[in-house]
Write a protein that holds these residues in place. Sequence first.
Motif, short mmCIF file in Angstrom:
data_model
loop_
_atom_site.label_atom_id
_atom_site.label_comp_id
_atom_site.label_asym_id
_atom_site.label_seq_id
_atom_site.Cartn_x
_atom_site.Cartn_y
_atom_site.Cartn_z
N SER A 74 -4.21 -5.34 -4.38
CA SER A 74 -3.55 -4.03 -5.31
C SER A 74 -2.98 -3.07 -4.38
O SER A 74 -1.92 -2.54 -4.91
CB SER A 74 -4.58 -3.49 -6.29
N TYR A 105 -7.60 0.20 1.83
CA TYR A 105 -6.73 -0.22 0.71
C TYR A 105 -7.59 -1.52 -0.06
O TYR A 105 -7.97 -2.12 1.01
CB TYR A 105 -5.53 -0.39 1.17
N GLU A 106 -7.31 -1.44 -1.35
CA GLU A 106 -7.79 -2.90 -1.77
C GLU A 106 -6.73 -3.80 -1.51
O GLU A 106 -5.61 -3.39 -1.47
CB GLU A 106 -8.28 -2.52 -3.29
N LYS A 136 -4.30 -0.48 -3.64
CA LYS A 136 -4.97 0.82 -4.14
C LYS A 136 -5.96 1.62 -2.96
O LYS A 136 -6.56 0.81 -2.32
CB LYS A 136 -5.83 0.82 -5.33
N HIS A 137 -5.67 2.73 -2.85
CA HIS A 137 -6.47 3.54 -1.60
C HIS A 137 -7.85 3.89 -2.15
O HIS A 137 -7.96 4.20 -3.23
CB HIS A 137 -5.55 4.90 -1.58
N CYS A 180 0.90 -1.32 -0.01
CA CYS A 180 -0.01 0.02 -0.01
C CYS A 180 0.96 1.34 0.05
O CYS A 180 1.72 1.22 0.87
CB CYS A 180 -0.78 -0.02 1.10
#
Length: 1969
Positions: free
Chosen positions: A1853, A1849-1850, A1855-1856, A1818
């Motif tokens: 991945s 976060y995902e 991703k935020h 992340c």
Amino acid sequence: MAARSAPSCHLRLEWVYGYRGHQCRNNLYYTAAKEIVYFVAGVGVVYSPREHRQKFYRGHSDDIISLALHPERVLVATGQVGKDPYICVWDSYTVQTISVLKDVHTHGIACLAFDLDGQRLVSVGLDSKNAVCVWDWKRGKMLSMAPGHTDRIFDISWDLYQPNKLVSCGVKHIKFWSLCGNALTPKRGVFGKMGDLQTILCLACARDELTYSGALSGDIYVWKGINLIRTIQGAHTAGIFSMNACEEGFATGGRDGCIRLWDLTFKPITVIDLRETDQGYKGLSVRSVCWRGDHILVGTQDSEIFEIVVHERNKPFLIMQGHCEGELWALAVHPTKPLAVTGSDDHSVRIWSLVDHALIARCNMEEPIRCAAINIDGIHLALGMKDGSFTVLRVRDMTEVVHIKDRKEAIHELKYSPDGTYLAVGCNDSSVDVYGVAQRYKKVGECVGSLSFITHLDWSSDTRYLQTNDGNGKRLFYRMPGGKEVTSKEEIKGVHWASWTCVSGLEVNGIWPKYSDINDINSVDGNYTGQVLVTADDYGVIKLFRYPCLRKGAKFRKYIGHSAHVTNVRWSHDYQWVISIGGADHSVFQWKFIPERKLKDALHIAPQESLADSNSDESDSDLSDVPELDSEIEQETQLTYRRQVYKEDLPQLKEQCKEKQKSATSKRRERAPGNSIRLHFVHGYRGYDCRSNLFYTQIGEIVYHVAAVGVVYNRQQNTQRFYLGHDDDILCLAIHPLKDYVATGQVGRDPSIHVWDTETIKPLSILKGYHQYGVCAVDFSADGKRLASVGIDDSHSIVLWDWKKGEKLSIARGSKDKIFVVKMNPYVPDKLITAGIKHMKFWRRAGGGLIGRKGYIGTLGKNDTMMCAVYGWTEEMAFSGTSTGDVCIWRDIFLVKTVKAHDGPVFSMHALEKGFVTGGKDGVVALWDDSFERCLKTYAIKRAALAPGSKGLLLEDNPSIRAISLGHGHILVGTKNGEILEVDKSGPITLLVQGHMEGEVWGLAAHPYLPICATVSDDKTLRIWDLSPSHCMLAVRKLKKGGRCCCFSPDGKALAVGLNDGSFLMANADTLEDLVSFHHRKDIISDIRFSPGSGKYLAVASHDSFIDIYNVMSSKRVGICKGATSYITHIDWDIRGKLLQVTTGAKEQLFFEAPRGKKQTIPSVEVEKIGWASWTSVLGLCCEGIWPVIGEVTDVTTSCLTSDKMVLATGDDLGFVKLFRYPTKGKFGKFKRYVAHSTHVTNVRWTYDDSMLVTIGGTDMSLMVWTNEMEGYREKRPCDSEESDIDSEEDGGYDSDVTRENEISYTIRALSTNIHPMFGIKPHLQQKEPSIDERPPVSRAPPQPEKLQTNNVGKKKRPIEDLVLELVFGYRGRDCRNNVHYLNDGDDIIYHTASVGILHNVATGTQSFYQEHNDDILCLTVNQHPKFINIVATGQVGDSTDMSATAPSIHIWDAVNKQTLSILRCYHSKGVCSVSFSATGKLLLSVGLDPEHTITIWRWQEGAKIASRAGHNQRIFVAEFRPDSDTQFVSVGVKHVKFWTLAGRALLSKKGLLSTLEDARMQTMLAIAFGANNLTFTGTISGDVCVWKDHILCRIVARAHNGPVFAMYTTLRDGLIVTGGKERPSKEGGAVKLWDQELRRCRAFRLETGQVTDCVRSVCRSKGKILVGTRNAEIIEVGEKNAACNILVNGHVDGPIWGLATHPSRDFFLSAAEDGTVRLWDIADKKMLNKVNLGHAARTVCYSPEGDMVAIGMKNGEFIILLVSSLKIWGKKRDRRCAIHDIRFSPDSRYLAVGSSENSVDFYDLTLGPTLNRISYCKDIPSFVIQMDFSADSRYLQVSSGCYKRHVYEVPSGKHLMDHAAIDRITWATWTSILGDEVMGIWSRHAEKADVTCACVSHSGISLVTGDDFGMVKLFDFPCPEKFAKHKRFLGHSPHVTNIRFTSGDRHVISAGGDDCSLFVWKCVHMPH
């Protein structure tokens, strides 16, 4: 002449009009006699409505503001305001004081309340902390004190239904207090949702823990316990000021003027509205109610008292009225009737009848009234107003005649002329207007001479003149009526004034003190017929002077009662009364005037206590009728006994000089000498300034004192024994009635009184803490239990002691002049007398105070100086001896007659069974009969009568006698000349002891071959003393001048003496006749020396800096030594008689050659090599070490070297005699020190054979003979004090564990700060961003998903309502010791961790807890006495010393039922580090962590502190009582071992003496054990054990352990000793050893812990088992037979414990800590199952969802995955360099998330196998990661970070996720985040520095627990989005709870501690269905 004495008439207070209703409440009650008690100004009033009579209590010195009635309703307690306010408890019937409570509060006493049985009283102060204080009022003793509240407290009450509980209320609070031990602990009332947080004004307690309270809003709040349970709305319409409980119910009174009556359950009975009754008025406000039977008393704001009869409630009866709030200035008396008129700022004018004592008329004006006058015909009344107008009323009906306003400023004074034609009106704008009465008050004149406001006016009798006084103190005269100023003195001279009310003018000069220019006298009024003047001043005092009084500083009588300014005072028209009015107290006092002729009768009727003040002390005119003071007494009164440096100051001075010594100590210093000296005989007796200090003891020995020594002299054997406990001049001595104990008082900054046994010479009690500078008189009571003492401080305070306990019972200020004697009444132990300069006072004890009444002399005698006093044959009779030679005979306080007894002062008196004996300055001893009618016999002290067995010679006939005592058929006499004589009844006199007379003693010489010595003194005598067994003065010769030095010639035949006028003489040493004398110098001869050998030369040194050398044979001066810059102090010859060594006042060391006196310079190295015939110098390298560290303050005055050149003796200004090894090189040598002299030791000399040392004291005039005891010889004696000014320079040794313990700083919870380095804005302070789609209330959207995936779906969810502590894994062993003990015969053990005490059952492992401590426990001990079975004491950390709840405290509790028995709050400012019970179990000893390391002893059951003293300047580790003693204990610490004795309230200590063993050094001592015969064992840091006999080291057990000996335990049953230390396990050694009683043989035990080093911190032994507590937090039981070890308790060694994980399905959990271990715990079996050593600190741990794997994150950035089944490593990886903070398996077991302090979260895919390659991470996490949670579907991860932000976060991945709506819909698998809207409510208001650190939501999803930096565990409902949500809190941890988790099924909560390295297991209590 008239002003020289006070007038002989008197005033008696007859009536007070008024009642204090303003700013006071609850101050009006019925007494048992149906009288009414209240107060006004500074007077307590008891009013009888039946007889319409008032009685007054006048024991206060300022305004009374609080009052409480004792439950029996006879006694009253009142509290006052002032700088040092006090409480009086007094009897409402006799109005006499019973007890005075003082010295605690400041500013004032706001509330008072008695408890149910009236034994205790609680008071609240007006200081900034509103201190609450509980008293045992009968004894005047404070039991407990605590800060009350930050704001005002209005009411306090004892709970009458529960013991030891109180309730207080005030501004916006109510507090419920419990009293335990000396601790008052408050709990704040919880207002909750029921009512508003508001000011509570009054309260009453009822049954069943109910409390009723009246609030500012007019509601009544009802409390149960501490919770508000209901409110009674609108009970009153405004604030409820008063609530009174009685048998029938409750009465309340409010600001709305209503009284309401309620029944016992607070249901309304009736209401009485006073405003509606005929006496009522608008704005009536009730301040006080009292309901008794069918009567109700009501006090109002406006100073009225109503009495209401319940069944006629609309007709209240007005029984007292007074002026309302506002200053009261106006006063006028009616010219013909007994009426007085007053007018006040309350706008009212009132007319009072002085005969009926009632208000007869009242009228309200428009303006505040400032002055009043009634015309001569009594028809018109003029009133001057504050606005500059004046009004004239008709007296008859109060109708207005005229109202005139000519001025703008206040009218302060107006007067009608004597013929009634004019009215003069004085205004504040400095003018006087004159109005014509007949012309309807037309203005006829104006006087404008003043520059300041007009204060007083007087008319002349013929109305032609007016005199005025103004604010500048100017007196001006005007011609009337025009107002022209008169300046000619002649014109005024013959004027006769109609009245005299001016304060300046010749006739009233005497009312002003001599040297003062203050104008604080507000009003005077002259009574021409009685020739007396009355004045009123700003201090509340009314004074009577003779009139006229012309000379300043006249004598007066004074009367108190008003509290502050008395604004006006007037005689009534017929001079029967004086009326005075008070400004601020707005009360009117009416005094009855008692003229001289009636005084006699009046006095005997009621000698009121206020008489004590009536004869003023303050007046300061020269008393011509008091004779000149006798010269001796005058000398004595001028002695102040002040010292520049007191011995008490030495420790501080040494501390200040520490820097100097650091540089000096690099050199190795000499040891102290082996020799020691012992005091053998003292020549001297202190008679010149002390009296009655000489007595026979029980067995016929004689006890007296000189210098700092108490002497017991045996006259048969001519030997002396000495009490050497004092360290400065003893000034007084008294003997116990049984004649076995004596009390002696000394000089000092905080002087002490020692009570000691004349048989054993041991101190029994030491009393100090209340006097200053010195104690000048002491006396025992007849039963011997009490002692009275008088100090020499400015007010000569008198203290009454219970000496055995060492307690002060009472204290009072004695007199401002010197008090010579105090005597206790032999029949009534509460009474005593003091006598002194112009002073004879009769005292009685009242609680903590003493009430004194002056002796009433009447016309019989003069106010004389009393020198001695005794009681006679009844309790009323007393006798005193005066300075004029009379004996005064007193009955009660009245002088009955005087008898002439001696010429000159009577110094001593002694009462016998059938008579008296007196002694005086005339040297006569007189025996009298029992009434002083006849003198039976006299003895004159004359040389002719001296018997042959005398030990000396009388210096003169008829010496002044200072002490007399009878016994054993003799009269013992002490004289001013320092002689003690024994007079046989038949006449012969034996001289027993003598010393020099007054004047300093400096000269001393020892004979060259005989045991005699010579002294010469400023008393102009030369004396020869025999030092051999006869101990007597052989010869004496008077000199024409005093002398300072003397010396025997080498053949012993001649004696040279240097005199103070610069001459010297040589005398025959046997006959003392002159041989030859010279007078060559003008200044003092300071030293004189014969040259050695044949004594050919004589060197004579003088203060004019020269040394003359004379040839003895030719009697000529042959040389003069010049070159000294200052006076010469010492001279010494060398052996050859050729060289002189000289020292001077400028600290020079010079050398001269004899006989010419040529100056030589000799290098310092050579000086040593020269053989000196004598050494008396104090300078030079050889004696550098004799100068103390504090050389600035004290000088070494003298020294003398033994003839074998081994030992140097020195004397110094502080009175110390010291022995050093010679030569004493290097600074600050070690020495042995002896105290016996009081101040300067002026000379020391060894006798010819070194067998004795002779020392003389300058100001104590004593000659002391010491025997020299060689090294090998001497039994050990306690008087050997081996000291050095510096602590030994060797370090005490080093050990890491000891250093940790020594340096640890214990912070209290309340001050703890963040454990995480957080930054940013706390969540509850952040602005909330509005969510984008705020949904409408009714929406068709699908319902919100669950916040949290729950695992008990389908079951009904039950919230958790409570947590109960079930298990604790942990033990505080790392920095605490001796804290594990057996209880119940070894079945249970008791120990502590964090703030809980733990009782652990050995067999089952179950635990129970003591949880009353509010902070970390540091020490624990168990009471060993069978009477106190299972009693434990624990001491805790604290910070403040204000006795509030955060102060350090000790709890004493029962280990089985966990009841608290006592709480001791203490002044040990940082915490309590050691506790120990005494042998009887009744005393407790505690040691503090404060900088002084205070040692305190408590009587724990009462919560009373007995004694306290600074222990050591470095850390004390342990202090323990000897197991067989209640008075002896030992303390050990850093380079410290001390042996202590408790004597009364004093702690005496002796340092451990090392000197006896070669090379012993003071090490750091760590532990203590005891053996029989006073043996003590101390364990050291090096592993040795020292063995002490008494306080002397007698043996060392070397290497008892290889490392520090941390613990020792003495088994009481068989005396065996267990030691525990720090060792590496080896074959023979072990960390635990069991020894025999003398520590000679031992058996070692190994602890099978597998540690590299075992470090034992605690040992205990019982029934064949040894219990061991270790540094590694293990508690182990070792069997003595088989040495088998059984580990009972495990814990983490070092914290914090960061990681915590609970098993998904079983009751197991894991913890990971800084100590590098991960441990597995079983809750059901209550034990540790396993541990893994990782080699690095672990930070986090986590189970996989199935529980088959464990992931561990490390501090170094590595993480490890283990398989649970085999504990094998499945994989490990290190991708980060910083600590891993959290590690998580995803719910589907696929991913591992690793969060670190590098602001990152890494993802690993576990399906790829153990290679553990990172698949992603992340980004943009703004700060370090704290916690992480996966969503239930493993797709999201929420992260909370160190800047108070939560991110989602995902996965995987990284991703935020920013979309709020999406985040809101996520269901989480777990929730451990402390951030997020759902948990906003967990953040508290009070967390400025500290944070919530961890949280966990229950598996059911509806409860939430948190841990924070304060160490609290809190339970909330989940979710809790509202700020500051409701919660329950659970205490137990130290600061910083680092992690918290629910176990599976929500059965338990586990919390992990940061500072305490402990794991707490809490059982969850679910709500029932």
